[in-house]
Design a protein around this motif. Structure first.
Motif, PDB file in Angstrom:
ATOM      1  N   ARG A 255       9.577 -49.129   9.730  1.00 44.09           N
ATOM      2  CA  ARG A 255       8.324 -49.213   8.976  1.00 44.09           C
ATOM      3  C   ARG A 255       8.030 -50.673   8.630  1.00 44.09           C
ATOM      4  O   ARG A 255       8.914 -51.402   8.196  1.00 44.09           O
ATOM      5  N   GLN A 256       6.786 -51.083   8.775  1.00 44.80           N
ATOM      6  CA  GLN A 256       6.427 -52.471   8.526  1.00 44.80           C
ATOM      7  C   GLN A 256       6.173 -52.749   7.048  1.00 44.80           C
ATOM      8  O   GLN A 256       6.297 -53.872   6.594  1.00 44.80           O
ATOM      9  N   ASN A 257       5.825 -51.737   6.302  1.00 45.62           N
ATOM     10  CA  ASN A 257       5.444 -51.908   4.907  1.00 45.62           C
ATOM     11  C   ASN A 257       6.652 -51.718   3.993  1.00 45.62           C
ATOM     12  O   ASN A 257       7.368 -50.716   4.094  1.00 45.62           O
ATOM     13  N   ALA A 258       6.887 -52.669   3.102  1.00 44.41           N
ATOM     14  CA  ALA A 258       8.035 -52.579   2.195  1.00 44.41           C
ATOM     15  C   ALA A 258       7.919 -51.373   1.273  1.00 44.41           C
ATOM     16  O   ALA A 258       8.923 -50.724   0.956  1.00 44.41           O
TER      17      ALA A 258
ATOM     18  N   GLU B   3       6.544 -48.508   1.968  1.00 45.19           N
ATOM     19  CA  GLU B   3       6.912 -47.330   2.749  1.00 45.19           C
ATOM     20  C   GLU B   3       8.432 -47.179   2.825  1.00 45.19           C
ATOM     21  O   GLU B   3       8.967 -46.076   2.708  1.00 45.19           O
ATOM     22  N   ARG B   4       9.128 -48.289   3.023  1.00 47.34           N
ATOM     23  CA  ARG B   4      10.591 -48.242   3.136  1.00 47.34           C
ATOM     24  C   ARG B   4      11.226 -47.777   1.818  1.00 47.34           C
ATOM     25  O   ARG B   4      12.105 -46.914   1.816  1.00 47.34           O
TER      26      ARG B   4
ATOM     27  N   LYS C 266       5.384 -38.648  -9.641  1.00 45.11           N
ATOM     28  CA  LYS C 266       4.447 -38.102  -8.653  1.00 45.11           C
ATOM     29  C   LYS C 266       5.151 -38.017  -7.302  1.00 45.11           C
ATOM     30  O   LYS C 266       5.001 -38.877  -6.446  1.00 45.11           O
ATOM     31  N   GLN C 267       5.914 -36.941  -7.128  1.00 40.08           N
ATOM     32  CA  GLN C 267       6.722 -36.836  -5.919  1.00 40.08           C
ATOM     33  C   GLN C 267       5.848 -36.676  -4.675  1.00 40.08           C
ATOM     34  O   GLN C 267       6.202 -37.170  -3.599  1.00 40.08           O
ATOM     35  N   ASP C 268       4.707 -35.991  -4.798  1.00 43.49           N
ATOM     36  CA  ASP C 268       3.840 -35.820  -3.632  1.00 43.49           C
ATOM     37  C   ASP C 268       3.287 -37.168  -3.165  1.00 43.49           C
ATOM     38  O   ASP C 268       3.184 -37.422  -1.962  1.00 43.49           O
TER      39      ASP C 268
ATOM     40  N   THR D   2       4.076 -39.026   0.416  1.00 41.95           N
ATOM     41  CA  THR D   2       3.026 -39.522   1.305  1.00 41.95           C
ATOM     42  C   THR D   2       3.246 -40.992   1.658  1.00 41.95           C
ATOM     43  O   THR D   2       3.074 -41.399   2.811  1.00 41.95           O
ATOM     44  N   MET D   3       3.656 -41.784   0.674  1.00 34.08           N
ATOM     45  CA  MET D   3       3.923 -43.203   0.905  1.00 34.08           C
ATOM     46  C   MET D   3       5.047 -43.394   1.920  1.00 34.08           C
ATOM     47  O   MET D   3       5.031 -44.345   2.699  1.00 34.08           O
ATOM     48  N   GLY D   4       6.028 -42.509   1.882  1.00 36.46           N
ATOM     49  CA  GLY D   4       7.200 -42.667   2.748  1.00 36.46           C
ATOM     50  C   GLY D   4       7.055 -42.071   4.120  1.00 36.46           C
ATOM     51  O   GLY D   4       7.965 -42.163   4.949  1.00 36.46           O
ATOM     52  N   GLU D   5       5.910 -41.437   4.392  1.00 41.69           N
ATOM     53  CA  GLU D   5       5.713 -40.800   5.707  1.00 41.69           C
ATOM     54  C   GLU D   5       5.163 -41.791   6.724  1.00 41.69           C
ATOM     55  O   GLU D   5       4.502 -42.754   6.356  1.00 41.69           O
TER      56      GLU D   5
END
Length: 215
Positions: free
Chosen positions: A137-140, A142-143, A206-208, A212-215
């Motif tokens: 993943r390019q986005n920190a 997201e990681r 906010k787990q949802d 979403t951020m981690g997908e």
């Protein structure tokens, strides 16, 4: 390997019984070995031939790169196993993150353990593949989000997640600097996605959104 062993310990019932089949061990189940924070469990290049199960605490698996940097390939929490090797020697270092208890299961020489070993090998392969996807993943954000989602799932989906590893450990695992990891945690807090209870505890608000951020 610096460790202290004891056969007389007090553990909660779900930790007292080893998760691995007794047939993986040679003879009686080994006592739990105690490793102080930062102590080495085994080193890269040492002879392999055993499985290790975390009874309490946490373990980091890492390798030192040619330029001196450290790359963490995995974290193992209570109830998880590690140390499986395809060859005769260990390819990584294993180190206790905090005060950790580990039970060692040594393999019987010449015994066919394929039915017991295959699920462990496949699980380790799956986790390694997931780690590669996170690093891709390019986005920190997201990681870090994917990392937190993984910690939630491995701790039973609890709202409050314990992080035994430091921010530097997380950075070495995700391929980020400690400053970047700290900034992302602060940003997630400011967005109301998480609450930082302390350096080692995070409440997922906010787990949802985090998912979403981690997908």
């Amino acid at each position: 390997m610096q460790a202290y062993t004891s056969s007389r310990i007090s553990l909660s019932p779900h930790l007292a019984q080893p998760a691995l089949p007794a047939t993986l061990g040679s003879g009686p189940v080994q006592p739990i070995s105690f490793f102080p924070a930062g102590s080495e469990i085994y080193a890269q290049g040492e002879k392999a031939g055993a499985f290790y199960q975390v009874e309490f605490g946490a373990v980091r698996i890492y390798r030192l790169l040619a330029d001196g940097r450290r790359q963490i390939s995995a974290f193992h929490l209570a109830g998880e196993t590690f140390g499986f090797e395809a060859g005769a020697t260990h390819h990584f270092f294993a180190e206790a993150i905090n005060a950790t208890g580990v039970r060692v299961f040594r393999l019987n020489a010449g015994a066919d353990m394929s039915h017991q070993l295959l699920p462990l090998a496949l699980k380790g392969l799956t986790r390694a593949q997931e780690h590669l996807l996170v690093l891709g993943r390019q986005n920190a954000i997201e990681r870090v989000a994917a990392f937190l989602v993984d910690m939630v799932e491995r701790q039973g989906g609890l709202r409050q997640v314990e992080l035994p590893m430091s921010r530097m450990d997380i950075g070495d695992y995700l391929g980020l600097t400690i400053e970047t990891v700290s900034r992302v945690f602060t940003r997630l807090k400011d967005k109301g996605v998480i609450r930082l209870l302390n350096l080692r505890s995070v409440e997922i608000l906010k787990q949802d959104v985090l998912q979403t951020m981690g997908e």
